[in-house]
Design an enzyme around this catalytic site. Sequence first.
Site, PDB file in Angstrom:
ATOM      1  N   THR A  85     -39.575  13.704 -17.902  1.00 41.24           N
ATOM      2  CA  THR A  85     -40.575  13.127 -18.798  1.00 41.24           C
ATOM      3  C   THR A  85     -40.782  11.647 -18.498  1.00 41.24           C
ATOM      4  O   THR A  85     -41.858  11.101 -18.743  1.00 41.24           O
ATOM      5  CB  THR A  85     -40.166  13.326 -20.269  1.00 41.24           C
ATOM      6  OG1 THR A  85     -40.037  14.728 -20.527  1.00 41.24           O
ATOM      7  CG2 THR A  85     -41.188  12.746 -21.229  1.00 41.24           C
TER       8      THR A  85
ATOM      9  N   TYR B   4     -39.161  22.870  -5.676  1.00 42.64           N
ATOM     10  CA  TYR B   4     -39.998  23.222  -4.522  1.00 42.64           C
ATOM     11  C   TYR B   4     -39.240  23.972  -3.435  1.00 42.64           C
ATOM     12  O   TYR B   4     -39.704  25.008  -2.963  1.00 42.64           O
ATOM     13  CB  TYR B   4     -40.706  22.001  -3.892  1.00 42.64           C
ATOM     14  CG  TYR B   4     -41.622  22.412  -2.761  1.00 42.64           C
ATOM     15  CD1 TYR B   4     -42.867  22.972  -3.029  1.00 42.64           C
ATOM     16  CD2 TYR B   4     -41.221  22.299  -1.433  1.00 42.64           C
ATOM     17  CE1 TYR B   4     -43.690  23.403  -2.003  1.00 42.64           C
ATOM     18  CE2 TYR B   4     -42.034  22.723  -0.397  1.00 42.64           C
ATOM     19  CZ  TYR B   4     -43.278  23.281  -0.687  1.00 42.64           C
ATOM     20  OH  TYR B   4     -44.073  23.714   0.326  1.00 42.64           O
TER      21      TYR B   4
ATOM     22  N   ARG C 166     -41.385  24.325 -14.243  1.00 37.17           N
ATOM     23  CA  ARG C 166     -41.772  23.120 -13.514  1.00 37.17           C
ATOM     24  C   ARG C 166     -41.177  23.063 -12.111  1.00 37.17           C
ATOM     25  O   ARG C 166     -41.788  22.495 -11.203  1.00 37.17           O
ATOM     26  CB  ARG C 166     -41.334  21.865 -14.287  1.00 37.17           C
ATOM     27  CG  ARG C 166     -42.087  21.638 -15.574  1.00 37.17           C
ATOM     28  CD  ARG C 166     -43.562  21.366 -15.367  1.00 37.17           C
ATOM     29  NE  ARG C 166     -43.836  20.084 -14.760  1.00 37.17           N
ATOM     30  CZ  ARG C 166     -44.138  18.977 -15.425  1.00 37.17           C
ATOM     31  NH1 ARG C 166     -44.203  18.998 -16.744  1.00 37.17           N
ATOM     32  NH2 ARG C 166     -44.386  17.851 -14.786  1.00 37.17           N
TER      33      ARG C 166
ATOM     34  N   LYS D 187     -29.101  21.751 -20.170  1.00 35.44           N
ATOM     35  CA  LYS D 187     -30.375  21.714 -20.878  1.00 35.44           C
ATOM     36  C   LYS D 187     -31.146  22.946 -20.439  1.00 35.44           C
ATOM     37  O   LYS D 187     -31.583  23.050 -19.292  1.00 35.44           O
ATOM     38  CB  LYS D 187     -31.151  20.440 -20.539  1.00 35.44           C
ATOM     39  CG  LYS D 187     -32.543  20.378 -21.173  1.00 35.44           C
ATOM     40  CD  LYS D 187     -33.302  19.134 -20.715  1.00 35.44           C
ATOM     41  CE  LYS D 187     -34.727  19.108 -21.276  1.00 35.44           C
ATOM     42  NZ  LYS D 187     -35.491  17.934 -20.818  1.00 35.44           N
TER      43      LYS D 187
END
Length: 291
Positions: free
Chosen positions: A45, A107, A138, A161
């Site tokens: 973030t 990725y 993500r 998390k």
Amino acid sequence: MITGSIVALVTPMLENGDIHWESLEQLIELHIDNGTNAIVAVGTTGESATLSVSEHKQVIAFVVEKVNKRIPVIAGTGANSTREAIELTKAAKDLGVDACLLVTPYYNKPMQEGLYLHHKAIAEAVDIPQILYNVPGRTGVDMSAQTVIRLSTFKNIIGVKEATGDIERAKEIINNTADDFYLYSGDDETALDCMLAGAKGDISVTANISPKAMSSMCDWALKGNEEMARRVDMSLQPLHQNLFCESNPIPVKWALHLIGLIPNGIRLPLTVLDVPGQERVTQALVEAGVI
């Protein structure tokens, strides 16, 4: 151990993309004054993907200095290169953080054994508390519950998390790890249910906008008072649902700008929230009583 409302703090920027240090300091004070239990500096973030290594370290150092041990500071030090993650984690330790948050490599999509060996290498290289971070939406890679459970045996891997919003997966991890291994929600919309199932807190985007309410919700949830926690959480649901109308942190940075807390800066390839998104986020802020 770190529990409660943990803000995934944005990195304020000017319109040219330069870091705005004055706003960052003001955000830190806002969170401490409003009961946020810990700060994540330069997590995803915080636009870690577009900060240089030098800037990454500068932001961590700045947050550690300004917090001045009043609440824990967690540094985002994950990377899709194991060597880079080790470098960042070592730097964060030297700068005085309390723990590091390590997103799964993105990725390049390692297999589960690659994820295990990646985090094993970091844990063995840097003696600092480390929190795994799984956000497959993500990163393009999903760290399985079994891999998390395997990694939980390292003494300095203290938690995970879990940002899938899958409560059954969270329960599987909680039920198969030691009591001193903490699971944190990484999905605001389901964070309350996750904490009622045994999670120890929420690493939150919404907390950027409503730190006091998020702190209250987490506190009630961790005390097992579902009625009070749901009452607070209902007021936050418009934010939970609409702060992800575009890729994070586009909406939350625009919301913070709208309420006068940061300039309207974000780094390419991310762009300022579009008009339909602005309308959605504005309505959410009204419904949540922020404006």
